[in-house]
Design an enzyme around this catalytic site. Structure first.
Site, PDB file in Angstrom:
ATOM      1  N   TYR A  40       0.680  -1.269   0.120  1.00 38.37           N
ATOM      2  CA  TYR A  40      -0.008  -0.303   0.197  1.00 38.37           C
ATOM      3  C   TYR A  40       0.872   1.621  -0.259  1.00 38.37           C
ATOM      4  O   TYR A  40       0.310   2.288   0.143  1.00 38.37           O
ATOM      5  CB  TYR A  40      -0.869  -0.242   1.257  1.00 38.37           C
ATOM      6  CG  TYR A  40      -2.271  -0.674   1.633  1.00 38.37           C
ATOM      7  CD1 TYR A  40      -2.128  -2.035   0.650  1.00 38.37           C
ATOM      8  CD2 TYR A  40      -2.433  -1.337   2.371  1.00 38.37           C
ATOM      9  CE1 TYR A  40      -3.080  -3.333  -0.133  1.00 38.37           C
ATOM     10  CE2 TYR A  40      -3.300  -2.129   2.773  1.00 38.37           C
ATOM     11  CZ  TYR A  40      -3.769  -3.336   1.706  1.00 38.37           C
ATOM     12  OH  TYR A  40      -4.548  -3.517   1.888  1.00 38.37           O
ATOM     13  N   HIS A  97      -0.175 -11.709   2.808  1.00 37.24           N
ATOM     14  CA  HIS A  97      -1.319 -10.470   2.302  1.00 37.24           C
ATOM     15  C   HIS A  97      -1.699 -11.575   0.871  1.00 37.24           C
ATOM     16  O   HIS A  97      -2.986 -11.079   1.092  1.00 37.24           O
ATOM     17  CB  HIS A  97      -0.437  -9.267   1.502  1.00 37.24           C
ATOM     18  CG  HIS A  97      -1.192  -8.150   0.971  1.00 37.24           C
ATOM     19  ND1 HIS A  97      -0.662  -6.563   0.636  1.00 37.24           N
ATOM     20  CD2 HIS A  97      -2.566  -8.783   0.591  1.00 37.24           C
ATOM     21  CE1 HIS A  97      -2.233  -6.741   0.401  1.00 37.24           C
ATOM     22  NE2 HIS A  97      -3.026  -7.587   0.871  1.00 37.24           N
TER      23      HIS A  97
END
Length: 266
Positions: A40, A97
């Protein structure tokens, strides 16, 4: 370690000064769980917002996620050390993730590394994200019972992922919902709108209340101060059993995030 706050704030897209401002607003209105990830590029912003808030470190739960590029042998711990440096703190929770894209790396290669990272004190807890049932079973078996705190995946009333969610709950793994308000797609949905009207609420608040009622965690995000506050107020909405059942029965849509290299979903 304290329990994870069930209503958190997602940080995807919350970059730069505007991102820090949004995160500071989230902490101001009461969020105590910030969800970030290496991919991110918001770890620095999260750390800055926590420091600027004046809150004690123990008052804010921080989750980050390991990027798949850092799954190779010997790569995970150094990448997490870099995350700690960017954050300026040690995360409460670190997730894998995604499963390794296209199954290129065996699960044990990266799962063993995150278990070892926890043992070294690089994170308080560990978990996974986007793991279907078969891979989650394998992860629990290899890491040990009670080691996998959560599985974070796409859940909202329009994509309820009931099969995976029920399995997670059956084995004591917390469901954490991303895209919990369905990117605004609930607007105009008749059942959701009717329930929202009865409660004097938004459909986004109804979605979040539905997730919280099920015992899930949810991580909505927004750049707008009013929506940040409105979403947090979903904690004050109590749905009836009939309303929960009505939301369970909504027509389902395809998942919004479905990369070609992703796992075989349930």
């Amino acid at each position: 370690m304290k329990d994870i706050p069930k209503l958190g704030f997602g940080t995807y897209g919350r970059t730069g000064d505007a991102g820090i401002a949004a995160l500071e607003k989230a902490l101001e209105v009461g969020y105590r769980h910030l969800d970030t990830a290496q991919s991110y590029d918001t770890e620095k912003e999260v750390g800055a917002a926590v420091r600027n808030s004046g809150l004690a470190r123990d008052d804010v739960w921080i989750t980050t996620k390991i990027d798949m590029a850092n799954y190779g042998p010997g790569k995970l711990a150094p990448s997490l050390e870099a995350s700690i440096e960017r954050l300026g703190l040690t995360p409460n929770l670190t997730l894998l993730h995604w499963p390794s894209p296209n199954g290129e790396l065996p699960l044990e290669v990266y799962l063993d590394q995150i278990v070892e990272a926890k043992a070294r004190g690089l994170t308080g807890e560990i978990g996974v994200s986007n793991f279907p049932i078969a891979l989650l079973k394998s992860a629990i078996s290899r890491a040990g019972e009670g080691q996998i705190l959560t599985n974070q995946f796409e859940v909202n009333p329009l994509h309820n992922n009931h099969k995976l969610a029920r399995f997670c709950q059956s084995v004591g793994v917390l469901v954490t919902c991303y895209l919990p308000i369905a990117k605004g797609r609930l607007a105009g949905e008749p059942t959701a709108e009717a329930i929202a009207a009865r409660h004097g609420a938004t459909v986004e608040q109804i979605a979040l209340a539905w997730e919280l009622a099920k015992g899930y965690a949810a991580i909505p995000t927004s750049s707008r101060a009013d929506r940040i506050a409105s979403n947090f107020a979903a904690r004050d909405v109590t749905l009836s059993a009939e309303e929960i059942s009505a939301l369970d029965a909504l027509p389902q849509q395809a998942r919004a995030i479905d990369p070609d290299w992703g796992p075989d979903w349930d």
